[in-house]
Design an enzyme around this catalytic site. Sequence first.
Site, PDB file in Angstrom:
ATOM      1  N   ARG A   6     -62.627  42.487  -9.373  1.00  0.00           N
ATOM      2  CA  ARG A   6     -62.798  43.277  -8.153  1.00  0.00           C
ATOM      3  C   ARG A   6     -61.613  44.228  -8.026  1.00  0.00           C
ATOM      4  O   ARG A   6     -60.495  43.895  -8.449  1.00  0.00           O
ATOM      5  CB  ARG A   6     -62.850  42.370  -6.924  1.00  0.00           C
ATOM      6  CG  ARG A   6     -64.137  41.563  -6.795  1.00  0.00           C
ATOM      7  CD  ARG A   6     -65.320  42.444  -6.401  1.00  0.00           C
ATOM      8  NE  ARG A   6     -66.527  41.663  -6.177  1.00  0.00           N
ATOM      9  CZ  ARG A   6     -67.531  41.572  -7.041  1.00  0.00           C
ATOM     10  NH1 ARG A   6     -67.477  42.193  -8.204  1.00  0.00           N
ATOM     11  NH2 ARG A   6     -68.607  40.874  -6.741  1.00  0.00           N
TER      12      ARG A   6
ATOM     13  N   HIS B 245     -68.598  50.410 -11.526  1.00  0.00           N
ATOM     14  CA  HIS B 245     -69.031  49.037 -11.213  1.00  0.00           C
ATOM     15  C   HIS B 245     -70.380  48.732 -11.880  1.00  0.00           C
ATOM     16  O   HIS B 245     -71.369  48.394 -11.217  1.00  0.00           O
ATOM     17  CB  HIS B 245     -69.128  48.819  -9.696  1.00  0.00           C
ATOM     18  CG  HIS B 245     -69.039  47.363  -9.305  1.00  0.00           C
ATOM     19  ND1 HIS B 245     -68.310  46.929  -8.219  1.00  0.00           N
ATOM     20  CD2 HIS B 245     -69.592  46.258  -9.856  1.00  0.00           C
ATOM     21  CE1 HIS B 245     -68.430  45.603  -8.129  1.00  0.00           C
ATOM     22  NE2 HIS B 245     -69.204  45.185  -9.110  1.00  0.00           N
TER      23      HIS B 245
HETATM   24  O1  LIG Z   1     -70.052  42.752  -9.126  1.00  0.00           O
HETATM   25  C1  LIG Z   1     -71.155  42.355  -9.295  1.00  0.00           C
HETATM   26  C2  LIG Z   1     -71.606  41.037  -8.973  1.00  0.00           C
HETATM   27  O2  LIG Z   1     -70.923  40.335  -8.196  1.00  0.00           O
HETATM   28  O3  LIG Z   1     -72.653  40.632  -9.494  1.00  0.00           O
END
Ligand SMILES: O=CC(=O)O
Length: 308
Positions: free
Chosen positions: A223, A271
């Site tokens: 993260r 992401h």
């Molecule tokens: O970041 C993505 C997830 O938590 O699947």
Amino acid sequence: MSIVYKSEPLRGAAWQRLFAEALPDLPFHLWPETGDPAAVRYLAAWQPPEDLAARFPALEVLFSVGAGVDQFDLRALPPHVQVVRMVEPGLTAGMVEYVTLSVLALHREFPLFLDQQRRGVWAATKGLRAERRRVGVLGLGVLGLAAVKALQGFGYPVSAWSRGRREVAGATCFAGTEELPAFLAGLDILVCLLPLTAETRGMLDAARLAALPRGAGLVNAGRGGHLVEADLLAALDSGHLSAAILDVSDPEPPPPDHPFWSHPRIWLTPHVASTTHADTGGEALVENIRRHRRGEPMLGLVNRSRGY
Ligand SMILES: O=CC(=O)O
């Protein structure tokens, strides 16, 4: 008794079809449709509604549609509600691909060579055999463990760090805050796959980055909140770190003038390291609901006080 799904609609439609076949006695509602709110026992969501407890008084399980649960306010949930993160083979395989690609890119110095290309420089380096490139994975959950095993397949000496003591065949394992400096000191490439909790927020700060040997590279597919971004930039600009591959930032996306967009030694992806697959993720959710109905432990059950 019913389930509500509140997330990406295409995947929701696929899961609704799957549930109609696999669990025909459990109505599957696609948010904002919920049927009778008092009948809702299960919620599968990325962002649950803010009035969750009042809206669904009989809720028993909150399923994250992703691997993380840091987007939930765990303290605001009624204590009896169980929280489950997504554990499914498609999500794991995607993360293994991303981590493998990133480690190979750092091992083969691609950020350096692509920066040289932009500057019109043709200059080779000596390179290093995989057996000499020390790779470390922060976090030994489902994703961290799969990444360790995949990296071992390339011949890297792999170590791993987790909060509690763990053992992984062929890997050197470190545990707890007191062993973190020794773990970091022995790495050329650090991969972060930690869950984001109050304890891991800001963990990759100036002191931790300084503990890595000079020239090390960083992969953050955990993260954005794990990393103190200014400290990474300082470590890259001083030459202490060689490059960073980041799939996450805080906030996402970074503001338009953020150095992550243009830094010559940073690769930034939006992401995308891994997402829950419609087919394998739906099957995992069905299996967990079957387990819950039989009174068996669900896969990916979160320890709410620990936060993962
Ligand atoms: O970041 C993505 C997830 O938590 O699947």
